[in-house]
Each structure stands twice: as structure tokens, then as C-alpha cells.
Design a protein around this motif. Structure first.
Motif, PDB file in Angstrom:
ATOM      1  N   LEU A   1      -3.477   4.247   7.371  1.00  0.00           N
ATOM      2  CA  LEU A   1      -2.417   3.400   6.820  1.00  0.00           C
ATOM      3  C   LEU A   1      -1.052   3.727   7.436  1.00  0.00           C
ATOM      4  O   LEU A   1      -0.293   2.813   7.791  1.00  0.00           O
ATOM      5  N   ILE A   2      -0.756   5.017   7.601  1.00  0.00           N
ATOM      6  CA  ILE A   2       0.525   5.411   8.215  1.00  0.00           C
ATOM      7  C   ILE A   2       0.558   4.945   9.671  1.00  0.00           C
ATOM      8  O   ILE A   2       1.579   4.421  10.139  1.00  0.00           O
ATOM      9  N   ASN A   3      -0.558   5.100  10.403  1.00  0.00           N
ATOM     10  CA  ASN A   3      -0.619   4.614  11.788  1.00  0.00           C
ATOM     11  C   ASN A   3      -0.314   3.121  11.844  1.00  0.00           C
ATOM     12  O   ASN A   3       0.395   2.650  12.739  1.00  0.00           O
ATOM     13  N   SER A   4      -0.856   2.381  10.915  1.00  0.00           N
ATOM     14  CA  SER A   4      -0.636   0.936  10.850  1.00  0.00           C
ATOM     15  C   SER A   4       0.846   0.625  10.615  1.00  0.00           C
ATOM     16  O   SER A   4       1.407  -0.289  11.223  1.00  0.00           O
ATOM     17  N   LEU A   5       1.480   1.393   9.750  1.00  0.00           N
ATOM     18  CA  LEU A   5       2.915   1.196   9.475  1.00  0.00           C
ATOM     19  C   LEU A   5       3.771   1.584  10.676  1.00  0.00           C
ATOM     20  O   LEU A   5       4.780   0.928  10.969  1.00  0.00           O
ATOM     21  N   VAL A   6       3.368   2.650  11.387  1.00  0.00           N
ATOM     22  CA  VAL A   6       4.099   3.072  12.589  1.00  0.00           C
ATOM     23  C   VAL A   6       4.005   1.981  13.659  1.00  0.00           C
ATOM     24  O   VAL A   6       5.014   1.613  14.276  1.00  0.00           O
ATOM     25  N   LYS A   7       2.801   1.417  13.879  1.00  0.00           N
ATOM     26  CA  LYS A   7       2.610   0.345  14.866  1.00  0.00           C
ATOM     27  C   LYS A   7       3.485  -0.863  14.575  1.00  0.00           C
ATOM     28  O   LYS A   7       3.931  -1.559  15.482  1.00  0.00           O
TER      29      LYS A   7
END
Length: 149
Positions: A77-83
Motif C-alpha cells: 500500500l505504501i509503495n502504491s502511494l509513493v508511485k
């Protein structure tokens, strides 16, 4: 188990179902609001943004604990927000392996728009309950959760 204890168990079961049903209904309504503004964002992602708006700079572990997600799910989820350029990871000054998560200006803008919608839905759900009634219900649910630990 005595009749009274059995009745308490049944009531606790119904309370669990009712809380699950309320959460599901709120999630559907919040997702509908989000879709009007940003169709590719999920409730889970917005939930993390909202958490960060109140606790900017907490680490992934703390986020996972607050939103009840395991380490791999929260990383995804954090990776998705960073992207999406909604949050950024910053190495902790005291422990470089530990990453703090901060909202970006784009993430803050989304929360400024979406968070009031969510709060309005929760206000609607609260209906004509007063603060004391909600505090008692919150205490009850927290005690029940603690009893399971």
C-alpha cells in the motif's frame, strides 16, 4: 455455560456483525465519494493518507498497527502511494533502516478534499447520539478487543 452467559455471547456476536456491517456500509459510501474525485484510489489508501494527516512521519510498522494490516500488505500500500506521489519515505535520522512516511503536497490536497466527506458520513452514522454515548460504545468495543488479547 449458563443461560445468561450464552445470551451475552449471542449479543456479543450480534454486536460484531453489526460493527462489520456498519464498516462495510461506510467503506462503500466513502469509496463512492473517492471515485467522484480520484477513481483509482481505494479506501485503504485514503485511510493511510488520513492517518498520516494526523500523524505525519510515523513509520510503516506504526501505520500497519493502526490500520490492522500485516507488513507485506502495508509495504504494498505504501509503495502504491509513493508511485502516485502521495507520500514519501524518509530515512529516520536515528535508524536509517527505519523509514518514516510523510504526505506530499499532492497527498495533503487529496485529504483536504476527501476527509471532510468521510467525517460527514461518520457524523451521519452517529445520528443523534451524544458524545457520551459514543464514548461508552467506543470503550465497550475496546474492552472487548482487549479481552481477546
Amino acid at each position: 455455560m449458563s443461560g445468561n452467559q450464552n445470551n451475552i455471547s449471542e449479543l456479543a456476536l450480534e454486536l460484531g456483525w453489526a460493527m462489520s456491517e456498519m464498516k462495510s456500509s461506510l467503506r462503500q459510501k466513502i469509496q463512492a465519494c473517492i471515485n467522484e474525485y480520484e477513481p483509482d484510489l481505494s479506501v485503504e489508501l485514503v485511510e493511510i493518507l488520513g492517518l498520516l494527516s494526523r500523524n505525519d512521519g510515523i513509520n510503516q510498522q506504526e501505520i500497519g498497527n493502526k490500520v490492522s494490516k500485516d507488513k507485506s500488505s502495508i509495504t504494498y500500500l505504501i509503495n502504491s502511494l509513493v508511485k502516485r506521489d502521495l507520500v514519501e519515505r524518509v530515512a529516520d535520522k536515528n535508524d536509517r533502516r527505519n523509514k518514516q512516511i510523510f504526505l506530499t503536497s499532492k497527498g495533503k490536497k487529496i485529504i483536504e478534499i476527501v476527509y471532510p466527506w468521510a467525517l460527514e458520513l461518520y457524523r451521519k452514522a452517529a445520528g443523534d447520539f451524544d458524545e457520551d454515548e459514543i464514548n461508552k460504545a467506543l470503550l465497550l468495543v475496546k474492552k472487548m478487543t482487549a479481552n481477546l488479547e
